[in-house]
Structures are given as C-alpha cells and as structure tokens.
Scaffold this motif. Structure first.
Motif, PDB file in Angstrom:
ATOM      1  N   GLN A 121       0.844  -1.200   0.000  1.00 11.40           N
ATOM      2  CA  GLN A 121       0.000   0.000   0.000  1.00 11.40           C
ATOM      3  C   GLN A 121       0.879   1.250   0.000  1.00 11.40           C
ATOM      4  OE1 GLN A 121      -3.772  -0.838   0.917  1.00 11.40           O
ATOM      5  NE2 GLN A 121      -3.718   0.759  -0.620  1.00 11.40           N
ATOM      6  N   ARG A 122       1.907   1.231   0.838  1.00  9.93           N
ATOM      7  CA  ARG A 122       2.809   2.394   0.883  1.00  9.93           C
ATOM      8  C   ARG A 122       3.549   2.576  -0.443  1.00  9.93           C
ATOM      9  NH1 ARG A 122       4.173   0.130   5.761  1.00  9.93           N
ATOM     10  NH2 ARG A 122       6.251  -0.485   5.094  1.00  9.93           N
ATOM     11  N   ALA A 123       4.013   1.460  -0.999  1.00  6.66           N
ATOM     12  CA  ALA A 123       4.768   1.545  -2.256  1.00  6.66           C
ATOM     13  C   ALA A 123       3.920   2.200  -3.346  1.00  6.66           C
ATOM     14  CB  ALA A 123       5.225   0.157  -2.690  1.00  6.66           C
ATOM     15  N   MET A 124       2.626   1.917  -3.326  1.00  3.19           N
ATOM     16  CA  MET A 124       1.748   2.438  -4.378  1.00  3.19           C
ATOM     17  C   MET A 124       1.516   3.939  -4.262  1.00  3.19           C
ATOM     18  SD  MET A 124      -1.008  -0.565  -5.189  1.00  3.19           S
ATOM     19  CE  MET A 124      -1.720  -0.586  -3.555  1.00  3.19           C
ATOM     20  N   THR A 125       1.909   4.526  -3.131  1.00  2.00           N
ATOM     21  CA  THR A 125       1.716   5.974  -2.982  1.00  2.00           C
ATOM     22  C   THR A 125       2.954   6.771  -3.405  1.00  2.00           C
ATOM     23  OG1 THR A 125       2.472   5.985  -0.695  1.00  2.00           O
ATOM     24  CG2 THR A 125       0.123   5.629  -1.040  1.00  2.00           C
ATOM     25  N   GLN A 126       3.934   6.091  -3.974  1.00  2.00           N
ATOM     26  CA  GLN A 126       5.106   6.828  -4.462  1.00  2.00           C
ATOM     27  C   GLN A 126       4.683   7.865  -5.501  1.00  2.00           C
ATOM     28  OE1 GLN A 126       8.394   4.211  -5.754  1.00  2.00           O
ATOM     29  NE2 GLN A 126       7.533   2.711  -4.352  1.00  2.00           N
ATOM     30  N   THR A 167      -2.881 -14.541 -15.546  1.00  2.00           N
ATOM     31  CA  THR A 167      -3.349 -14.293 -14.181  1.00  2.00           C
ATOM     32  C   THR A 167      -3.622 -12.804 -13.988  1.00  2.00           C
ATOM     33  OG1 THR A 167      -3.113 -14.888 -11.853  1.00  2.00           O
ATOM     34  CG2 THR A 167      -1.120 -14.102 -12.947  1.00  2.00           C
ATOM     35  N   GLY A 168      -4.102 -12.466 -12.800  1.00  2.00           N
ATOM     36  CA  GLY A 168      -4.482 -11.077 -12.500  1.00  2.00           C
ATOM     37  C   GLY A 168      -3.791 -10.615 -11.230  1.00  2.00           C
ATOM     38  N   SER A 169      -3.910  -9.333 -10.945  1.00  2.00           N
ATOM     39  CA  SER A 169      -3.156  -8.748  -9.829  1.00  2.00           C
ATOM     40  C   SER A 169      -3.867  -8.835  -8.486  1.00  2.00           C
ATOM     41  CB  SER A 169      -2.837  -7.287 -10.151  1.00  2.00           C
ATOM     42  OG  SER A 169      -3.995  -6.583 -10.552  1.00  2.00           O
ATOM     43  N   GLN A 170      -5.174  -9.099  -8.477  1.00  2.00           N
ATOM     44  CA  GLN A 170      -5.960  -8.883  -7.249  1.00  2.00           C
ATOM     45  C   GLN A 170      -6.216 -10.153  -6.434  1.00  2.00           C
ATOM     46  OE1 GLN A 170      -7.105  -9.209 -10.239  1.00  2.00           O
ATOM     47  NE2 GLN A 170      -9.244  -9.779 -10.340  1.00  2.00           N
ATOM     48  N   LYS A 171      -5.462 -11.215  -6.717  1.00  2.00           N
ATOM     49  CA  LYS A 171      -5.702 -12.463  -5.966  1.00  2.00           C
ATOM     50  C   LYS A 171      -4.430 -12.811  -5.189  1.00  2.00           C
ATOM     51  CE  LYS A 171      -9.618 -13.222  -8.493  1.00  2.00           C
ATOM     52  NZ  LYS A 171     -10.951 -13.706  -8.158  1.00  2.00           N
ATOM     53  N   ALA A 172      -3.724 -13.850  -5.588  1.00  2.00           N
ATOM     54  CA  ALA A 172      -2.508 -14.210  -4.847  1.00  2.00           C
ATOM     55  C   ALA A 172      -1.415 -13.162  -5.027  1.00  2.00           C
ATOM     56  CB  ALA A 172      -2.016 -15.586  -5.289  1.00  2.00           C
ATOM     57  N   PHE A 173      -1.567 -12.261  -5.990  1.00  2.00           N
ATOM     58  CA  PHE A 173      -0.572 -11.200  -6.206  1.00  2.00           C
ATOM     59  C   PHE A 173      -0.729 -10.022  -5.239  1.00  2.00           C
ATOM     60  CE2 PHE A 173       2.467 -11.734  -9.683  1.00  2.00           C
ATOM     61  CZ  PHE A 173       2.067 -12.950 -10.201  1.00  2.00           C
ATOM     62  N   MET A 174      -1.740 -10.048  -4.399  1.00  2.00           N
ATOM     63  CA  MET A 174      -1.852  -9.097  -3.271  1.00  2.00           C
ATOM     64  C   MET A 174      -1.931  -7.635  -3.692  1.00  2.00           C
ATOM     65  SD  MET A 174       0.848 -10.874  -0.554  1.00  2.00           S
ATOM     66  CE  MET A 174       2.333 -10.997  -1.549  1.00  2.00           C
ATOM     67  N   LEU A 175      -2.410  -7.378  -4.906  1.00  2.00           N
ATOM     68  CA  LEU A 175      -2.526  -6.015  -5.420  1.00  2.00           C
ATOM     69  C   LEU A 175      -3.984  -5.684  -5.689  1.00  2.00           C
ATOM     70  CD1 LEU A 175       0.373  -6.078  -8.044  1.00  2.00           C
ATOM     71  CD2 LEU A 175       0.241  -4.526  -6.096  1.00  2.00           C
ATOM     72  N   PRO A 176      -4.296  -4.412  -5.885  1.00  2.00           N
ATOM     73  CA  PRO A 176      -5.624  -4.103  -6.424  1.00  2.00           C
ATOM     74  C   PRO A 176      -5.756  -4.693  -7.843  1.00  2.00           C
ATOM     75  CG  PRO A 176      -4.529  -2.126  -5.579  1.00  2.00           C
ATOM     76  CD  PRO A 176      -3.499  -3.213  -5.622  1.00  2.00           C
ATOM     77  N   LEU A 230       2.448  -0.944 -10.710  1.00  2.00           N
ATOM     78  CA  LEU A 230       3.809  -1.477 -10.913  1.00  2.00           C
ATOM     79  C   LEU A 230       4.671  -1.234  -9.672  1.00  2.00           C
ATOM     80  CD1 LEU A 230       4.792  -0.619 -14.615  1.00  2.00           C
ATOM     81  CD2 LEU A 230       3.866  -2.755 -13.704  1.00  2.00           C
ATOM     82  N   PHE A 231       4.524  -0.058  -9.058  1.00  2.00           N
ATOM     83  CA  PHE A 231       5.245   0.192  -7.791  1.00  2.00           C
ATOM     84  C   PHE A 231       4.870  -0.901  -6.770  1.00  2.00           C
ATOM     85  CE2 PHE A 231       4.778   5.072  -8.627  1.00  2.00           C
ATOM     86  CZ  PHE A 231       5.872   5.060  -9.483  1.00  2.00           C
ATOM     87  N   GLY A 232       3.570  -1.152  -6.702  1.00  2.00           N
ATOM     88  CA  GLY A 232       3.090  -2.181  -5.765  1.00  2.00           C
ATOM     89  C   GLY A 232       3.604  -3.559  -6.142  1.00  2.00           C
ATOM     90  N   LEU A 233       3.587  -3.854  -7.441  1.00  2.00           N
ATOM     91  CA  LEU A 233       4.047  -5.165  -7.917  1.00  2.00           C
ATOM     92  C   LEU A 233       5.505  -5.403  -7.529  1.00  2.00           C
ATOM     93  CD1 LEU A 233       3.693  -7.762  -9.587  1.00  2.00           C
ATOM     94  CD2 LEU A 233       4.248  -6.417 -11.636  1.00  2.00           C
ATOM     95  N   GLU A 234       6.310  -4.371  -7.685  1.00  2.00           N
ATOM     96  CA  GLU A 234       7.729  -4.511  -7.325  1.00  2.00           C
ATOM     97  C   GLU A 234       7.854  -4.931  -5.849  1.00  2.00           C
ATOM     98  OE1 GLU A 234       9.995  -0.909  -7.842  1.00  2.00           O
ATOM     99  OE2 GLU A 234      11.907  -1.953  -7.647  1.00  2.00           O
TER     100      GLU A 234
END
Lengths: 386, 386
Positions: B21-26, B189-198, B247-251
């Motif tokens: 969550q913090r990473a995504m606010t960069q 695959t998608g970002s909002q399941k096991a990837f823990m992203l929105p 992408l920030f969150g993905l990293e």
C-alpha cells in the motif's frame, strides 16, 4: 511467517485504523490558519465527552509522560506534601516526577497486580491532613489493574480537599471516564492507546477546583503550562506548533468513536476483556489481577508452569504476533495482552487461537480450542444478547 | 462492530500488505524514463519464476478478463475449432469470449465442484483432431476446484498438438505453476488475488509453441496484441502507458514473495487450505470440492442444514468479515472463503473462530471450538513439523 504481517497486541502503541492512517497523510496546513481552528473546534466537544468533563481538554504535543509532568508542575510546587499511590510502573513514574521537582511526596505502595484500596487512602488522609494532592493511576498498564478511581474520589472527599490527579493513559477512550461526576481533578491520557493514534499527543483536563490551584501556582513552567493551552483552546488555537498530522488523525479517530458510539466502545472493551479472561480461566492459566479490578484494555497472564518469554517468542516467530512482557520485577514472569483501541472481538479470537498453538509449541499441554470456545461463549452471551 | 474494520476474505480482491500500500503511494514518474525501465527489469525475472517459464511475462493494464481475451485473440481466429473446458463461471467466461469472436468452440461442461478429467479430454481430442486450442481453468474461483492442468497437459500431448491455454487468475502466485515443465502454452493471471494487489494488471505468458502461432495469427488486435508487450518488455518498456502505481506495488509484492520464499508461499497456501478444510470437516459441514482437487486459495462450503446467505450476513454484521456467496446456479447455496495472498494461518484461525460464532447465531448447532481445534492441529502437525 507471512512477510509484512505484524499483529500488534501490546498494551500500546496500538494499531492505527486505516482511515486514520489515511487522514494523517493529508497535506500539511498552517497551524495558525482557519483550517486548524475549524479542526480544533470540532475536536473539543468530542474530547470533553470522552473525559466526562465540561472543562477544556488541553492537547499537548508530547508523550504521555509530558502529560504526567504537566499535571505535577501545574498543581503542586516544591515543599508541597503530596501522596503518590503506586500500583505499578506508572504510579512509580509519578513518584519519580515529583522527586525531580523536590515535591515532598509520600508513597503508598500496593502489591503489583492488586488495586488501590480507597478506605486505606481515606485513613491515610485522616492522619495526614496536610496532603495537597493525590497522584494515582486509572489503568496501571504494567499489571492490567483498573484502579477504582470513582470510589477513591468518594472516599477522599469525605476527609480531604486534596486534588485527585489521575494517569488515565492506558484506558481513557476505552473505559468509562466521568471526571466531573466522579470529582477527579486532573486527568491525563495519551494518543497511542485507546485513542488509536501514534504516540505524540497527550491530553490533560483539569477541574474547576484544580484550575484555581493552577492559576495560583508559581512553580516555573513554560511548555507544559496548562493555562496557555486552555486560554488558546478557547480561541480555537494552540500555544505552540501542534503535531498537525496527529491532529488530522485525532479528528478521524473521534469520528470513528462517534460512528460506533462511545457507550458501545466501552462495551466492546469490556467484552474483549471478558473474552480474554474467560479463555485463560478455561485453560487453567492464572491471571495477575482479579476479575473485579481487571482493566478492559490490557490483561496480564501470570503462568505457573511455562515460561512467559518463551510464549512471547514463539508467537512472534510463528505469527508475527507481539504481546508484551512484564516490567521491573515482573519481567519474565508475565505476558501482557493489549485489547484496546482498534481491536475487535474477532481480533481477540485470533489472539486466543494463536496463543493456544503457542502454548502447545512450548510444551504447555492444553486441550486445543478450549480457550477459544470459552471466549466464543462470552461473545455469544454478552456481545449479542446484551 | 468495530468502526473501520473490514476483514476481507473473499476469493479476490484480497487484502493489500501495508508495505505494498505504501509503495503504491510513491510520486508518479514518467513511464518512458529510466526509473520505469529499471523497475521492469527487476520485475521480469521474478514474474518468470512465478509462472515457471523462461518466456517474457506480458504485463497488461487491465482486469483478468482482458488477459483472458488477450489469450483468445492472440492464439485463435474466427473459424478455428477450439475446446473450452468449463468447470465453473470462469471457464464459462472463456466460452463467452470465444463466442464474441466467432471462434468455432466446443465445450465440455464438468459438474460445478468437480475437476476436469484429463482422460476424458484425451478421448475427446482423439475424436476431434482438428481442435487447435484448449481453454481451461487452473483454479476455478467459483467452486474452489484446482484443476489438474499438469495431468491435462500430459494427456493432451499424447494425442494432440493443440495449444493449452490456462486461466490461472485465482491461484498463480499462491500455487506451484511450472508452465515450461508442464507444457502449458498460455497462462493468464491477475493482480488482485494471490498477487496481493488491487485489480488493474493482468499477466500473460506464452510458450515457444504458442509464440509461433501468435506470430502467424492475423486475427485483428491492437491493445491486447501480446507481441507488442513482449517486444517492448525485451527493451524494458511497455507498448502503452502502464498503471504505474500498480507497478510500484508489484515490485514490492515480488520483494515480499522473495523474502518469504516462493516455496514457502506455496506451502503456506496449502496449509491454509488444509486448516480451513479440516475445520469444516470437524464441524460436519460439507465442502463443495473433494480434498484431492481442492484449491489452496479458496474453499467453497456447501451447507445442507443452514442458509449460506444467512451465515454471510451475520459474519458481515458481527465482525465486518466478508466471505463470498455462490455464482450462477450456486448462488445462495454455497459460501466461498478466500485464503490467498496476504493471508496467514493466524487469519485462517480468525475466520474459523468467527464462523463458529456465526453458525451459532444462525441456529446451526456446533460444539464451539471444534473447527478451531481441528485447524490448530493441522497447523501444529504441518506448519511446524514439516
């Protein structure tokens, strides 16, 4: 252990609600502008409701200890005789602050884990009529005791005009507090416990009686001068630069408490205490305090057949779950579980069910699920039917 | 209910770790600058490890459905004969996309809650050698089935050169996936399941065999043209403006997965599935799927003596806990519990212990603590000793 998962269940700091965390990231504003004044105007009445007072509640940027020191330097001066009631580490802190200011203090030490006895204080005051103030603790964080401060006040008033100063840091906001009705003269709390904020704000309210003493007290003080805070608060401002991010958070905390309802907040804390205590009772594990004087915000467990520190370590390692150890002579002998602020019955069930696993892992045999079931029964009987 | 507490245990979106969550606010950066290239270069190998492939993994800004559509429009064209294996709502979605593009598709419908049968697919392909691609689902989110795609691939390869296209949206990142080794041709695959992203990113990888087909496929496509993504990714960039915050969150998600270790992430998901299933088995409550084909990311409960929707409602009301209901003909008949991504065994214990209370409240009699104890036993036997 799940990376990035920390389950914080120490008796403060407590977890921050997501909306409060977001509120604290608002862009900075000028602390002398209209926005800050508007914010302080909204915050004021809600703080008063939590303290149970019609007096202004000073918002000081500082730790809880700054609030305790403010209480001391505003109501007494060197040479004054005061009584400090010590039921644990934080009562002891009041004594240390009085010592630093050459206050002539007497202390009554109560065995850690026991509550103060109002009748004993009354007797003491009858024999020591010169006592000008009594320093006491509402919830003693180091033991999980909730001292009977309402009863203390009733007993004191029968024999003395001494001011009653109370450290409410680890419970105000989570436990019913009626300063005016109970006749408490100074009440102090902090932001990082039931107030669901990071540490950095301390709140101090004084009674009309206390203000008379404060106004005439020539003890030198500047930053912690309560008059400055009160006189500025009446004009919707602060004497010094406030920690604005924490004020943004405080505004949202008070919204959340309004949303849930203050009475319901208190009921929830009582319920969480009952669930926690029932769980340990059911597992046959001793608690440090009696049910009668147990705090709704923190529970101390005093094992007799396993190592308290081992339990803490295994919970941290397996689940990222932090509970606190003991302080001073109770170090290594107790664990303390915080259940205050942003903590729910569902969180208590998580604590208990992971503690059961932790106990098994350190070799303390229990029947798995026993503590959880006891906590669930309390929830079903009280959380819903009441 | 505690204000501001939402416990999200649906099978996606799943909770976001705080550091993500913090990473995504960069602060925003230019997507054609060096920082973005550096980020993509770091992300690439980690995504490949999760997919179990040496091929580039395309990062498309879009929902999982965009990824499924990308799979269809890149590997087949109108008039091609394909087979769609439908084991639930998301297999059905593949069929609908094929329909929209006038693909000549056959479907094999498997009873919802059952896994596909590789031998049956093999027989079908022997009788239908003209099939050019097989669309299947790894974890079928609507039922909690984990289809045996490794075995499917083995069976298909014995009789057919058809491409094997797999929707892995609700499990890749939480369940072992070895595209290259198993011979899977396209994995989405998608970002909002096991990837823990929105939601907002979809990931698509294609095998060498698949790339040959894709390169020769003249089906019109632009935004979803996988070649564009691959060719740009090789140059550490993207064909279109990417969702940089994601992408920030993905990293950071990939950092967390590294920190825990991919093998351990898979073990944790299996453990959470076993804990969940053991709890319901112990309470005598039927599950929709067999233990053999159960997904480590989602468990569907199929009650025979209480109302699934009532349980959902009471958990939401009492604890702010969200679990999902059934889709299509299973609506109202099942509940689905997500235990994927940012979810730990401690969280599973919270789910189970609150579900036990929920069951009591809707009149389903169980012995409190039974499910919790069963889950605790699984943790003690497998989470620690293994």
């Amino acid at each position: 252990m799940l990376a990035d998962q920390q389950i914080l269940r120490i008796p403060g700091p407590s977890p921050i609600p997501p909306s409060v965390q977001r509120a604290m990231t608002q862009p900075m504003i000028g602390h002398r502008g209209q926005n800050t004044s508007d914010m302080l105007r909204k915050i004021g009445p809600k703080l008063k409701a939590i303290f149970g007072t019609s007096q202004e509640v000073a918002i000081i940027t500082g730790s809880g200890t700054a609030g305790l020191e403010a209480a001391v330097v505003n109501v007494v001066k060197p040479g004054d005789e005061v009584l400090v009631i010590v039921t644990g580490a934080f009562g002891d802190r009041f004594a240390k602050i009085c010592g630093a200011y050459q206050i002539n203090y007497q202390r009554i030490d109560v065995e850690w884990g026991k509550a103060l006895n109002p009748a004993a204080i009354k007797s003491y005051l009858q024999e020591h009529p010169q006592i000008k103030a009594i320093f006491s603790t509402y919830c003693e964080t180091s033991t999980g005791i909730l001292n009977p401060i309402k009863e203390l006040s009733e007993a004191v008033r029968q024999v003395s005009d001494a001011l009653i100063v109370v450290d409410g840091v680890s419970c105000v906001g989570g436990v019913d507090t009626q300063m005016d009705e109970w006749g408490i003269d100074v009440m102090v709390t902090g932001s990082q416990k039931a107030f669901m904020l990071p540490a950095g704000l301390t709140f101090v309210a004084a009674s009309e009686r206390a203000w008379k003493v404060i106004e005439q007290n020539d003890q030198p003080r500047f930053y912690l001068d309560l008059k400055k805070y009160r006189d500025n608060l009446i004009k919707d401002t602060t004497p010094f630069t406030p920690a604005l991010s924490l004020l943004f958070g405080l505004e949202q905390v008070l919204n959340l408490i309004d949303e849930e309802g203050l009475e319901q907040v208190y009921k929830r804390h009582t319920l969480m205490m009952q669930m926690t205590r029932a769980a340990f009772h059911a597992m046959g594990i001793p608690l440090l305090t009696s049910d009668e004087h147990a705090s709704p915000t923190v529970t101390a467990v005093k094992p007799n057949d396993f190592d308290a520190e081992e339990l803490r370590k295994v919970l941290k390692k397996e689940f990222g779950l932090s509970i606190a150890g003991g302080q001073q002579h109770l170090a290594g002998k107790i664990v303390r579980i915080g259940h205050m602020g942003y903590c729910s019955p569902a969180d208590v069930l998580q604590i208990i069910s992971t503690v059961e696993i932790g106990l098994q892992l350190i070799g303390k045999e229990i029947v798995l699920g026993t503590g959880t079931a006891a906590a669930q029964k309390i929830y079903l009987n009280q959380g819903v039917l009441v």
